[in-house]
Motif scaffolding. Structure first.
Motif, PDB file in Angstrom:
ATOM      1  N   ILE A   1       0.849  -1.189   0.000  1.00 54.48           N
ATOM      2  CA  ILE A   1       0.000   0.000   0.000  1.00 54.48           C
ATOM      3  C   ILE A   1       0.888   1.244   0.000  1.00 54.48           C
ATOM      4  N   SER A   2       0.264   2.364  -0.290  1.00 52.08           N
ATOM      5  CA  SER A   2       1.019   3.611  -0.347  1.00 52.08           C
ATOM      6  C   SER A   2       1.402   4.062   1.067  1.00 52.08           C
ATOM      7  N   PRO A   3       2.462   4.854   1.182  1.00 58.45           N
ATOM      8  CA  PRO A   3       2.846   5.368   2.501  1.00 58.45           C
ATOM      9  C   PRO A   3       1.728   6.149   3.176  1.00 58.45           C
ATOM     10  N   HIS A   4       0.916   6.849   2.375  1.00 58.96           N
ATOM     11  CA  HIS A   4      -0.190   7.615   2.948  1.00 58.96           C
ATOM     12  C   HIS A   4      -1.201   6.691   3.621  1.00 58.96           C
ATOM     13  N   LEU A   5      -1.575   5.592   2.933  1.00 62.14           N
ATOM     14  CA  LEU A   5      -2.539   4.662   3.526  1.00 62.14           C
ATOM     15  C   LEU A   5      -1.946   3.973   4.752  1.00 62.14           C
ATOM     16  N   ALA A   6      -0.657   3.673   4.712  1.00 60.41           N
ATOM     17  CA  ALA A   6      -0.017   3.064   5.873  1.00 60.41           C
ATOM     18  C   ALA A   6      -0.073   3.998   7.075  1.00 60.41           C
ATOM     19  N   GLU A   7       0.015   5.286   6.807  1.00 62.33           N
ATOM     20  CA  GLU A   7       0.007   6.270   7.898  1.00 62.33           C
ATOM     21  C   GLU A   7      -1.378   6.415   8.509  1.00 62.33           C
ATOM     22  N   VAL A   8      -2.411   6.435   7.646  1.00 67.52           N
ATOM     23  CA  VAL A   8      -3.754   6.741   8.150  1.00 67.52           C
ATOM     24  C   VAL A   8      -4.547   5.499   8.551  1.00 67.52           C
ATOM     25  N   ALA A   9      -4.152   4.307   8.071  1.00 71.80           N
ATOM     26  CA  ALA A   9      -4.983   3.124   8.322  1.00 71.80           C
ATOM     27  C   ALA A   9      -4.264   1.997   9.051  1.00 71.80           C
TER      28      ALA A   9
ATOM     29  N   SER B   1      -0.034   0.431  16.801  1.00 69.35           N
ATOM     30  CA  SER B   1      -0.704   0.034  18.044  1.00 69.35           C
ATOM     31  C   SER B   1      -1.954  -0.808  17.796  1.00 69.35           C
ATOM     32  N   GLU B   2      -2.348  -0.930  16.543  1.00 67.43           N
ATOM     33  CA  GLU B   2      -3.535  -1.710  16.200  1.00 67.43           C
ATOM     34  C   GLU B   2      -3.132  -3.008  15.495  1.00 67.43           C
ATOM     35  N   GLY B   3      -3.943  -4.022  15.584  1.00 68.90           N
ATOM     36  CA  GLY B   3      -3.656  -5.299  14.958  1.00 68.90           C
ATOM     37  C   GLY B   3      -4.048  -5.328  13.491  1.00 68.90           C
ATOM     38  N   VAL B   4      -3.676  -6.443  12.845  1.00 69.22           N
ATOM     39  CA  VAL B   4      -3.979  -6.596  11.418  1.00 69.22           C
ATOM     40  C   VAL B   4      -5.481  -6.598  11.172  1.00 69.22           C
ATOM     41  N   HIS B   5      -6.237  -7.154  12.092  1.00 72.94           N
ATOM     42  CA  HIS B   5      -7.693  -7.164  11.925  1.00 72.94           C
ATOM     43  C   HIS B   5      -8.242  -5.746  11.824  1.00 72.94           C
TER      44      HIS B   5
END
Length: 324
Positions: free
Chosen positions: A55-63, A67-71
């Protein structure tokens, strides 16, 4: 060791061996759970790495917060970039139509185009694109494309053989692709050149002009030959007017001098002509002597041209016993 009074049940007593056995069993369960947990963590780490790399760096940052899991990542990405059914249908339709738009002229790689068309059609049928649902729709598009590519004879023959399957929507496009790929694997044949005028001469059997046979023919023979040629040409013009939209013999979209039933030698090895088609053509010739005469003249002309071509090849072939 204490025991109960006589007449009462004995209370269970834990010995040292029992305690050790219980401990060993517990450790076995613990080690199994630990291995499963470690394997799960490794797989989750691989999944997290794959998500962040695709995924794009932007999506990695916002989504995809650390601290959150893969789910939760999945839920965030779906909410941010999820494709609705209508968008998916439009995308599949556009890809399928784009493949057809590329068929306005022969491509450099016909096999690559066919594979791209098959993938686009598969996707379009999966999501329910209307223009790809029935065999009539996708077969017409495919046959038109391969005709532009120079395989019109194959398309017409295939349409004749599988016409019932096309109408009843039982024809499988995967089978069509496989059969067409088999056609592409056959040795390529040079397109036949149609001479100016459909019937340049119907004179001598070997196809030579009248002037070449003057020394071996009488005047009456030449007159009969010219009369026969004129008669055949007259028959051709009459049948051409009556069947301006197709072949005089089989009603397909080609001229009589390109008909495989009229001239069987033109038929490729892979082509199959239905028996009912042949029977209908023969019945048509029996009730129409002029059409039969026309077909016989075409067959005679084709054989003469073939003999002449073979003679020219024999002339051009170098003599192995002759030295330069």
């Amino acid at each position: 060791m204490e025991t109960g009074t006589q007449g009462s049940l004995s209370a269970p007593v834990n010995t040292l061996s029992d305690v050790l056995q219980l401990h060993r069993t517990t450790m076995v369960y613990y080690e199994d759970d630990k291995r499963e947990w470690k394997m799960q963590r490794e797989r989750l780490a691989d999944l997290e790495k794959w998500v962040l790399e695709t995924i794009s760096p932007h999506l990695a940052e916002v989504a995809c917060s650390p601290s959150e899991g893969v789910h939760q990542w999945y839920i965030n990405l779906k909410n941010r970039t999820g494709v609705t059914p209508d968008v998916e249908i439009r995308s599949a339709r556009d890809k399928y139509l784009a493949a057809l738009q590329q068929a306005t002229k022969p491509p450099k790689d016909v096999k690559a185009w066919v594979r791209n068309w098959e993938e686009a059609l598969t996707r379009a049928k999966t999501v329910g694109v209307k223009v790809a649902e029935t065999a009539i729709d996708w077969w017409d598009a495919f046959s038109n494309a391969v005709t532009i590519f120079g395989y019109g004879d194959w398309a017409r023959s295939y349409n004749m053989v599988h016409k019932e399957e096309i109408i009843t929507n039982t024809l499988d496009y995967r089978k069509v692709v496989n059969d067409f790929m088999d056609c592409l694997r056959l040795p390529a044949s040079k397109p036949k050149v149609v001479a100016k005028g459909v019937f340049p001469t119907f004179g001598t059997e070997d196809g030579r002009h009248d002037e070449e046979s003057d020394t071996n023919s009488t005047q009456s023979t030449r007159d009969d030959r010219q009369k026969s040629s004129s008669l055949v040409e007259r028959d051709y013009r009459r049948h051409k007017r009556q069947h301006s939209d197709g072949c005089q013999l089989c009603d397909e979209n080609h001229t009589l001098d390109r008909c495989w039933i009229a001239i069987p030698e033109l038929k490729p090895d892979w082509a199959i002509i239905p028996e009912d088609k042949k029977k209908k053509a023969n019945e048509r010739m029996e009730v129409d002597p002029s059409l039969k005469r026309l077909v016989q003249a075409l067959r005679k002309k084709h054989k003469a041209e073939k003999r002449r071509s073979n003679r020219n090849k024999a002339k051009d072939k170098p003599d192995p016993g002759k030295r330069d």
